[in-house]
Enzyme design. Structure first.
Site, PDB file in Angstrom:
ATOM      1  N   ASP A  81       0.818  -1.206   0.000  1.00  0.00           N
ATOM      2  CA  ASP A  81       0.000   0.000   0.000  1.00  0.00           C
ATOM      3  C   ASP A  81       0.860   1.267   0.000  1.00  0.00           C
ATOM      4  OD1 ASP A  81      -2.351   1.363  -0.061  1.00  0.00           O
ATOM      5  OD2 ASP A  81      -2.794   1.138   2.067  1.00  0.00           O
ATOM      6  N   ASN A 110     -10.251  -3.707  -6.687  1.00  0.00           N
ATOM      7  CA  ASN A 110      -9.468  -2.763  -7.506  1.00  0.00           C
ATOM      8  C   ASN A 110      -9.997  -2.613  -8.933  1.00  0.00           C
ATOM      9  OD1 ASN A 110      -6.209  -3.516  -5.989  1.00  0.00           O
ATOM     10  ND2 ASN A 110      -7.710  -1.935  -5.464  1.00  0.00           N
TER      11      ASN A 110
HETATM   12  C1  FPP Z   1      -2.070  -0.154  -3.400  1.00  0.00           C
HETATM   13  O1  FPP Z   1      -1.617   1.180  -3.330  1.00  0.00           O
HETATM   14  C2  FPP Z   1      -1.385  -0.855  -4.500  1.00  0.00           C
HETATM   15  C3  FPP Z   1      -2.011  -1.405  -5.552  1.00  0.00           C
HETATM   16  C4  FPP Z   1      -3.472  -1.392  -5.709  1.00  0.00           C
HETATM   17  C5  FPP Z   1      -1.255  -2.029  -6.673  1.00  0.00           C
HETATM   18  C6  FPP Z   1       0.024  -2.743  -6.340  1.00  0.00           C
HETATM   19  C7  FPP Z   1       0.811  -2.937  -7.567  1.00  0.00           C
HETATM   20  C8  FPP Z   1       2.167  -2.827  -7.691  1.00  0.00           C
HETATM   21  C9  FPP Z   1       3.027  -2.628  -6.533  1.00  0.00           C
HETATM   22  C10 FPP Z   1       2.851  -2.875  -9.024  1.00  0.00           C
HETATM   23  C11 FPP Z   1       2.612  -4.042  -9.880  1.00  0.00           C
HETATM   24  C12 FPP Z   1       2.760  -5.353  -9.190  1.00  0.00           C
HETATM   25  C13 FPP Z   1       3.645  -6.340  -9.554  1.00  0.00           C
HETATM   26  C14 FPP Z   1       3.568  -7.664  -8.876  1.00  0.00           C
HETATM   27  C15 FPP Z   1       4.667  -6.164 -10.571  1.00  0.00           C
HETATM   28  P1  FPP Z   1      -2.652   2.366  -3.559  1.00  0.00           P
HETATM   29  O2  FPP Z   1      -2.728   2.639  -5.008  1.00  0.00           O
HETATM   30  O3  FPP Z   1      -3.965   2.029  -2.928  1.00  0.00           O
HETATM   31  O4  FPP Z   1      -1.948   3.530  -2.781  1.00  0.00           O
HETATM   32  P2  FPP Z   1      -2.655   4.738  -2.006  1.00  0.00           P
HETATM   33  O5  FPP Z   1      -3.438   4.134  -0.872  1.00  0.00           O
HETATM   34  O6  FPP Z   1      -1.512   5.552  -1.514  1.00  0.00           O
HETATM   35  O7  FPP Z   1      -3.511   5.474  -2.999  1.00  0.00           O
END
Ligand code: FPP
Length: 231
Positions: A2, A50
């Protein structure tokens, strides 16, 4: 994993740059975990919920997943890593599903570490799927309701072949589970860190493991029963 969005915002950049930086953390943490001899690493990369994010962000994440599966293929294979996935992977677009299936098959016999990507994954959704299958087996007469216990139910979950979950790390300061491995966390140690995922590196993983190592895991027993009481 996150904090990608907040990391991007704090750098005045679009959210997708945060996910891109997050993919670098994925590479670093996978490598470090393999070096440490961790048996299984599961990354929550895309939740069932998501899909409701803006289409542009979903598409960007799918592209990053594809790039990861193709770009890291040889390193995964060279390091005896078995790649797995949990979640409703049938929902993934072919651009992700095809390299995912290919790498799952190519690495199926590897024993160095299991790297599981949770994709289109939800803990509650996994339990519902398991219960549906249990109901089917009961109706077909292959499972007697009185034979259903914790181990049996565990066997219906997508994580059935993974070792018991020891440690769950959540980055970015949020202190909630957000539908991740709800059944499996029963006796897991939870570690919350303020570090945003794009900044999470092997040093942070080491720190989390030190916190984990200092915990006393009692599984419902007393310290004395476990021989953990100071003399
Ligand atoms: C949550 O942060 C993260 C995600 C929904 C996506 C995770 C994906 C990656 C790390 C990259 C691709 C993955 C791989 C395995 C190559 P958020 O977007 O909710 O962050 P925020 O809460 O700060 O908005």
């Amino acid at each position: 994993m996150d904090g990608n969005g907040r990391w991007a915002q704090s750098h005045g950049r679009p959210r997708l740059d945060g996910h891109r930086a997050g993919a670098d953390s994925v590479r670093d943490i996978t490598r470090a975990s393999r070096q440490l001899g961790i048996e299984a690493l599961t990354l929550y990369a895309f939740s069932s919920q998501n899909w409701a994010r803006p289409a542009e962000e979903v598409m960007g994440l799918m592209t990053l997943l594809r790039e990861f599966l193709i770009g890291e293929r040889s390193e995964i294979l060279d390091n005896q890593i078995r790649l797995e996935a949990i979640g409703d992977v049938e929902k993934l677009p072919p651009m992700v599903k095809e390299p995912l299936d290919e790498l799952r098959t190519a690495s199926a016999m590897h024993t160095g570490m299991t790297l599981t990507l949770a994709l289109s994954y939800g803990g509650r959704e996994s339990i519902v799927r398991a219960v549906r299958e249990i109901a089917r087996d009961a109706a077909a007469g292959t499972l007697r309701p009185e034979d259903l216990d914790v181990d049996r139910l565990t066997g219906y979950l997508p994580t059935a072949k993974l070792p018991p979950l020891d440690l769950l790390i959540r980055t970015s300061g949020e202190q909630r589970i957000s539908n991740f491995m709800l059944w499996e966390i029963a006796y897991a140690e939870l570690v919350f860190t303020d570090v945003l995922w794009p900044e999470f590196r092997k040093e942070h993983l080491h720190q989390c493991l030190e916190v984990y190592a200092a915990r006393e895991r009692r599984f419902g027993l007393t310290s004395a029963q476990l021989g953990l009481d100071p003399a």
